[in-house]
Design an enzyme around this catalytic site. Structure first.
Site, short mmCIF file in Angstrom:
data_model
loop_
_atom_site.label_atom_id
_atom_site.label_comp_id
_atom_site.label_asym_id
_atom_site.label_seq_id
_atom_site.Cartn_x
_atom_site.Cartn_y
_atom_site.Cartn_z
N HIS A 53 -5.82 6.16 57.06
CA HIS A 53 -6.26 7.54 57.29
C HIS A 53 -6.33 8.21 55.92
O HIS A 53 -5.31 8.30 55.22
CB HIS A 53 -5.29 8.27 58.22
CG HIS A 53 -5.27 7.68 59.60
ND1 HIS A 53 -4.11 7.36 60.26
CD2 HIS A 53 -6.30 7.35 60.42
CE1 HIS A 53 -4.43 6.85 61.45
NE2 HIS A 53 -5.75 6.83 61.56
N GLU A 56 -3.85 10.91 54.34
CA GLU A 56 -2.41 10.66 54.31
C GLU A 56 -2.08 10.13 52.91
O GLU A 56 -1.96 8.93 52.67
CB GLU A 56 -2.06 9.69 55.44
CG GLU A 56 -2.42 10.32 56.79
CD GLU A 56 -2.20 9.41 57.99
OE1 GLU A 56 -1.68 8.29 57.82
OE2 GLU A 56 -2.54 9.84 59.09
N HIS A 150 1.79 5.51 56.49
CA HIS A 150 1.08 6.71 56.99
C HIS A 150 1.94 7.95 56.78
O HIS A 150 3.14 7.85 56.47
CB HIS A 150 0.82 6.58 58.50
CG HIS A 150 -0.19 5.56 58.88
ND1 HIS A 150 -1.40 5.87 59.45
CD2 HIS A 150 -0.18 4.19 58.77
CE1 HIS A 150 -2.10 4.77 59.68
NE2 HIS A 150 -1.37 3.74 59.27
N GLU A 213 5.81 5.92 59.09
CA GLU A 213 5.43 7.33 58.99
C GLU A 213 6.44 8.00 58.06
O GLU A 213 7.63 8.07 58.35
CB GLU A 213 5.49 7.99 60.39
CG GLU A 213 4.51 7.39 61.39
CD GLU A 213 3.07 7.84 61.18
OE1 GLU A 213 2.84 8.76 60.35
OE2 GLU A 213 2.18 7.28 61.84
O1 LIG Z 1 0.21 12.49 63.39
C1 LIG Z 1 -0.57 11.91 64.13
O2 LIG Z 1 -1.03 12.44 65.17
C2 LIG Z 1 -1.00 10.48 63.81
C3 LIG Z 1 -0.28 9.83 62.64
C4 LIG Z 1 -0.78 8.40 62.55
O3 LIG Z 1 -1.80 8.18 61.97
N1 LIG Z 1 -0.09 7.49 63.23
C5 LIG Z 1 -0.58 6.16 63.44
C6 LIG Z 1 0.40 5.36 64.23
C7 LIG Z 1 -0.04 3.93 64.43
C8 LIG Z 1 0.84 3.14 65.38
O4 LIG Z 1 0.98 3.54 66.54
O5 LIG Z 1 1.37 2.09 64.94
C9 LIG Z 1 -1.90 6.27 64.19
O6 LIG Z 1 -2.02 7.13 65.06
O7 LIG Z 1 -2.79 5.48 63.90
ZN LIG Z 2 -2.13 7.73 59.89
#
Ligand SMILES: O=C(O)CCC(=O)N[C@@H](CCC(=O)O)C(=O)O
Ligand SMILES: [Zn+2]
EC number: 3.5.1.96
Length: 326
Positions: A53, A56, A150, A213
Site C-alpha cells: 500500500h 504506508e 504495513h 502493522e
Molecule cells: O487500516 C486498514 O484498514 C488496512 C491496513 C492494511 O493494509 N492491512 C492489511 C492487512 C493484511 C492481512 O490481513 O494480512 C490489508 O488490509 O491488506
Molecule cells: Zn497496508
C-alpha cells in the site's frame, strides 16, 4: 551507494543492475525488487516487503534504511534476502493504491480483475518471490520467512500487531518467538483464506509469513522512527543471524482469532462502527456492525473487537474483521 527507495521512486531505468560489496552480491530484479546474497553459506531465505500500500511509508523508510546498512557494509548479511517495495506508482502518489487494492490480488486472484498496473504488479511480485525461493532453496536454504510491513488507516488500541494467514500446518516456533521479541502488542489469527501477500507466501511456498502493522499511516518524512525500534531491532537480528533481542515491553502479546470477515457485497452497504473507533475497540453481543440488502452483520460473541473497519472498499472486498481474544 545504491539507494533502493530513491531509485524506485525515480522510476528511471537502472543502468547497473548488479553489484558487489566486500561481503555480498546484489541484483536489481525489477522495479523495487532487490535481491541480496551473502558470500557465506546460509540456510535461511527471507522476503521483506513494504509499500504494497503506497501510503504506508514508515515501513518503506525502515526497509530502505536496513537495505542501505547492508549495502554499505555497516551490517552483516547472513540470510538470502529479497527486498520488495510493492507498489511504486501508488508510493509516488502517497495513495493506498492507484486502481485497486493489490493486497487482495495475490494467489492468482489478479486474473479475476480487469488488467491494470496493480494486477500486473501483483503477478510480477508473485513471480519474483517464486524465483527467489526456488533459487535460495537450490543454494541450500531450508527455512523461508516472509514479513510484509504495513501501517493502518486508523489508530489502534494495540499499536503494533501482526496478522497470521490461515494455514493448515502449525505456526513455526521460530517465527512466533521472533514476533514476540519484536515487541508486538497483539497477533491476529486469520480463519479464512485471502488474497494477501502473506497468505500467498504461506500457502504456495510454506513460508513462515506474517503481515506486520507498525502504527498509523503517514506521508514520507512524517514518521517518528522512535516508535519502530522493536521491529527495527528484530529485522536487524533476522538478516544478520544474531540472537533474538529482548522484548522491550512488559505486557504479554495478546492473541485474537478472526470470528467474522465483514464483506461489502452490495452498493447499499452501511457500516455502524463509529468513524473514530480505534482498531480492536470491543463491541457487545447484538451490536449491529453493518447492513446491506439481505444481510446484517451482528456481534455474535459476548464481545468482539473490530479491525480495519472501512465502508469505502470496493464491492466484494473486506470491510472489516471481527475478533475474539484467544
Ligand atoms: O487500516 C486498514 O484498514 C488496512 C491496513 C492494511 O493494509 N492491512 C492489511 C492487512 C493484511 C492481512 O490481513 O494480512 C490489508 O488490509 O491488506
Ligand atoms: Zn497496508
Amino acid at each position: 551507494m545504491f539507494d533502493l527507495l530513491a531509485v524506485t521512486l525515480s522510476g528511471e531505468p537502472v543502468t547497473e543492475p548488479a553489484g558487489q560489496t566486500e561481503t555480498l552480491d546484489w541484483q536489481w530484479r525489477g522495479e523495487g525488487i532487490l535481491e541480496l546474497s551473502p558470500r557465506v553459506p546460509c540456510d535461511t531465505a527471507v522476503v521483506i516487503s513494504a509499500g504494497i500500500h503506497g501510503n504506508e511509508t514508515a515501513p518503506i523508510e525502515l526497509l530502505n534504511q536496513l537495505t542501505g546498512e547492508l549495502l554499505s557494509g555497516a551490517r552483516a548479511l547472513r540470510v538470502r534476502l529479497l527486498v520488495l517495495l510493492g507498489n511504486p506508482p501508488s508510493m509516488r502518489l502517497n495513495k493506498r493504491f492507484v486502481d485497486e487494492d493489490m493486497n487482495r490480488m495475490f494467489g492468482g486472484r489478479h486474473a479475476r480483475y480487469t488488467p491494470n498496473d496493480e494486477t500486473r504488479r501483483a503477478q510480477e511480485l508473485e513471480q519474483a518471490m517464486a524465483l527467489f525461493y526456488r533459487s535460495a532453496t537450490a543454494a541450500g536454504a531450508r527455512q523461508r520467512f516472509h514479513y510484509d510491513l504495513h501501517t493502518a488507516i486508523r489508530g489502534s488500541l494495540h499499536v503494533r500487531f501482526g496478522l497470521l494467514p490461515l494455514q493448515a500446518r502449525p505456526k513455526s516456533e521460530a517465527m512466533l518467538a521472533w514476533l514476540n521479541a519484536c515487541g508486538l502488542d497483539a497477533l491476529v489469527h486469520h480463519r479464512s483464506p485471502g488474497g494477501t501477500f502473506t497468505h500467498f507466501s504461506s500457502e504456495v511456498f510454506q513460508a513462515d509469513s506474517c503481515t506486520l502493522e507498525l502504527g498509523k499511516a503517514l506521508p514520507f518524512g512524517c514518521n517518528d522512527h522512535a516508535q519502530f525500534t522493536g521491529i527495527r531491532r528484530g529485522l536487524e537480528t533476522l538478516v544478520s543471524g544474531e540472537p533474538l533481542p529482548a522484548r522491550e515491553t512488559g505486557e504479554p502479546l495478546v492473541h485474537y482469532r478472526v470470528v467474522q470477515d465483514v464483506i461489502r457485497s452490495k452498493e447499499d452497504f452501511h457500516l455502524f462502527v463509529p468513524a473514530g473507533a480505534l482498531n480492536f475497540t470491543p463491541f457487545k453481543k447484538g451490536f449491529v456492525i453493518a447492513t446491506e440488502t439481505g444481510k446484517t452483520y451482528r456481534v455474535e460473541e459476548e464481545e468482539e473487537g473490530v479491525l480495519f473497519p472501512n465502508p469505502n472498499v470496493a464491492p466484494g472486498l473486506r470491510a472489516g474483521l471481527m475478533l475474539v481474544k484467544m
